[in-house]
Scaffold this motif. Structure first.
Motif, PDB file in Angstrom:
ATOM      1  N   UNK A 267      11.683   1.159   2.748  1.00 57.39           N
ATOM      2  CA  UNK A 267      10.360   0.550   2.827  1.00 57.39           C
ATOM      3  C   UNK A 267       9.399   1.337   1.945  1.00 57.39           C
ATOM      4  N   UNK A 268       8.599   0.605   1.188  1.00 60.04           N
ATOM      5  CA  UNK A 268       7.519   1.224   0.405  1.00 60.04           C
ATOM      6  C   UNK A 268       6.216   0.571   0.831  1.00 60.04           C
ATOM      7  N   UNK A 269       5.247   1.394   1.177  1.00 58.01           N
ATOM      8  CA  UNK A 269       3.932   0.907   1.589  1.00 58.01           C
ATOM      9  C   UNK A 269       2.936   1.146   0.457  1.00 58.01           C
ATOM     10  N   UNK A 270       1.716   0.703   0.666  1.00 51.62           N
ATOM     11  CA  UNK A 270       0.665   0.913  -0.333  1.00 51.62           C
ATOM     12  C   UNK A 270       0.462   2.405  -0.591  1.00 51.62           C
ATOM     13  N   UNK A 271       0.687   3.231   0.412  1.00 55.88           N
ATOM     14  CA  UNK A 271       0.541   4.681   0.222  1.00 55.88           C
ATOM     15  C   UNK A 271       1.612   5.240  -0.710  1.00 55.88           C
ATOM     16  N   UNK A 272       2.751   4.578  -0.803  1.00 57.48           N
ATOM     17  CA  UNK A 272       3.857   5.097  -1.599  1.00 57.48           C
ATOM     18  C   UNK A 272       4.158   4.337  -2.871  1.00 57.48           C
ATOM     19  N   UNK A 273       3.443   3.232  -3.103  1.00 56.59           N
ATOM     20  CA  UNK A 273       3.727   2.439  -4.302  1.00 56.59           C
ATOM     21  C   UNK A 273       3.341   3.252  -5.538  1.00 56.59           C
ATOM     22  N   UNK A 274       4.231   3.232  -6.537  1.00 63.28           N
ATOM     23  CA  UNK A 274       3.975   4.020  -7.744  1.00 63.28           C
ATOM     24  C   UNK A 274       4.658   3.356  -8.926  1.00 63.28           C
ATOM     25  N   UNK A 275       4.468   3.957 -10.070  1.00 64.71           N
ATOM     26  CA  UNK A 275       5.082   3.430 -11.284  1.00 64.71           C
ATOM     27  C   UNK A 275       4.036   2.817 -12.201  1.00 64.71           C
ATOM     28  N   UNK A 276       4.486   2.440 -13.365  1.00 64.68           N
ATOM     29  CA  UNK A 276       3.585   1.889 -14.382  1.00 64.68           C
ATOM     30  C   UNK A 276       2.845   0.654 -13.894  1.00 64.68           C
ATOM     31  N   UNK A 277       3.574  -0.244 -13.238  1.00 69.53           N
ATOM     32  CA  UNK A 277       2.945  -1.482 -12.769  1.00 69.53           C
ATOM     33  C   UNK A 277       1.865  -1.194 -11.737  1.00 69.53           C
TER      34      UNK A 277
ATOM     35  N   UNK B 146      10.905   5.592   4.523  1.00 75.78           N
ATOM     36  CA  UNK B 146       9.600   5.063   4.134  1.00 75.78           C
ATOM     37  C   UNK B 146       9.028   5.930   3.020  1.00 75.78           C
ATOM     38  N   UNK B 147       8.678   5.290   1.924  1.00 77.84           N
ATOM     39  CA  UNK B 147       8.077   5.990   0.786  1.00 77.84           C
ATOM     40  C   UNK B 147       8.918   7.183   0.342  1.00 77.84           C
ATOM     41  N   UNK B 148      10.238   6.984   0.387  1.00 74.31           N
ATOM     42  CA  UNK B 148      11.166   7.985  -0.112  1.00 74.31           C
ATOM     43  C   UNK B 148      11.562   9.068   0.876  1.00 74.31           C
ATOM     44  N   UNK B 149      11.042   9.023   2.091  1.00 77.72           N
ATOM     45  CA  UNK B 149      11.312  10.055   3.082  1.00 77.72           C
ATOM     46  C   UNK B 149      11.927   9.450   4.337  1.00 77.72           C
ATOM     47  N   UNK B 150      12.999  10.046   4.807  1.00 77.13           N
ATOM     48  CA  UNK B 150      13.595   9.597   6.071  1.00 77.13           C
ATOM     49  C   UNK B 150      12.677  10.012   7.217  1.00 77.13           C
ATOM     50  N   UNK B 151      12.452   9.067   8.118  1.00 74.97           N
ATOM     51  CA  UNK B 151      11.607   9.295   9.283  1.00 74.97           C
ATOM     52  C   UNK B 151      12.390   8.886  10.523  1.00 74.97           C
ATOM     53  N   UNK B 152      12.139   9.534  11.622  1.00 75.19           N
ATOM     54  CA  UNK B 152      12.706   9.129  12.903  1.00 75.19           C
ATOM     55  C   UNK B 152      11.559   8.614  13.756  1.00 75.19           C
ATOM     56  N   UNK B 153      11.749   7.419  14.303  1.00 78.38           N
ATOM     57  CA  UNK B 153      10.711   6.822  15.140  1.00 78.38           C
ATOM     58  C   UNK B 153      11.319   6.420  16.472  1.00 78.38           C
TER      59      UNK B 153
ATOM     60  N   UNK C 142      -0.224  -7.630   5.414  1.00 79.97           N
ATOM     61  CA  UNK C 142       0.792  -6.671   5.866  1.00 79.97           C
ATOM     62  C   UNK C 142       1.945  -6.496   4.875  1.00 79.97           C
ATOM     63  N   UNK C 143       1.764  -6.928   3.634  1.00 76.52           N
ATOM     64  CA  UNK C 143       2.850  -6.896   2.657  1.00 76.52           C
ATOM     65  C   UNK C 143       3.270  -5.470   2.315  1.00 76.52           C
ATOM     66  N   UNK C 144       4.567  -5.230   2.385  1.00 78.61           N
ATOM     67  CA  UNK C 144       5.196  -3.979   1.961  1.00 78.61           C
ATOM     68  C   UNK C 144       6.407  -4.359   1.118  1.00 78.61           C
ATOM     69  N   UNK C 145       7.026  -3.379   0.483  1.00 79.82           N
ATOM     70  CA  UNK C 145       8.286  -3.620  -0.212  1.00 79.82           C
ATOM     71  C   UNK C 145       9.426  -3.187   0.699  1.00 79.82           C
ATOM     72  N   UNK C 146      10.433  -4.026   0.793  1.00 73.59           N
ATOM     73  CA  UNK C 146      11.683  -3.664   1.446  1.00 73.59           C
ATOM     74  C   UNK C 146      12.743  -3.780   0.365  1.00 73.59           C
TER      75      UNK C 146
END
Length: 153
Positions: free
Chosen positions: A71-81, A7-14, A47-51
């Motif tokens: 997965x990219x969430x609103x907290x991790x979305x980045x870039x020019x766009x 998620x957002x570039x980081x591996x997480x264990x859930x 609830x839209x995220x990027x997969x």
């Protein structure tokens, strides 16, 4: 059951059930509250995220269906766009209550990554299914056009 998710570039264990919706894994297990619950049936877009870079509704997507996708969430979305959309949202004063905005922004960013000069029809198609209770649709469309122009110059 412990599952690994990127998620957002980081591996997480859930530690969640295999059928737990991604939305609740993000919010409850990982504390990423920017992605909102709206309808629970993938119809409102809150609830839209990027997969793997594509916009998806997270409220009905079971965590087990992700596999190794990112997965990219609103907290991790980045870039020019993302920067252009966020700036246009501020200039156009798009948010009212703000509840739907994370999903709106994610869908707008996805559109601008695919279509550099979107028409009104392109915008309407891309944003279809993103419900705004405050009805700021005219400002959303104008902000997307502004963001597209900003990306050109």
């Amino acid at each position: 059951m412990a599952l690994a998710i990127k998620v957002n570039g980081t591996m997480q264990s859930v530690d969640v059930d295999n059928d737990a919706p991604l939305l609740w894994v993000l919010r409850d297990a990982l504390g990423l509250a920017g992605t909102k619950f709206g309808c629970g049936v993938a119809q409102c877009g809150a609830c839209t995220v990027f997969v793997d870079g594509k916009p998806m509704r997270s409220c009905t997507l079971p965590i087990s269906a992700l596999g190794t996708r990112e997965v990219t969430t609103i907290e991790g979305v980045s870039g020019r766009e993302a920067e252009a959309v966020q700036q246009a949202w501020i200039v156009r004063d798009v948010p009212q209550c703000g509840y739907c905005q994370s999903g709106q922004v994610m869908s707008a960013v996805a559109l601008l990554k695919q279509v550099k000069k979107p028409s009104d029809r392109d915008i309407d198609l891309a944003m279809n299914g993103n419900v705004c209770r405050c009805a700021t649709y005219v400002r959303i469309r104008a902000a997307i056009h502004d963001a597209a122009r900003a990306l050109e110059g």
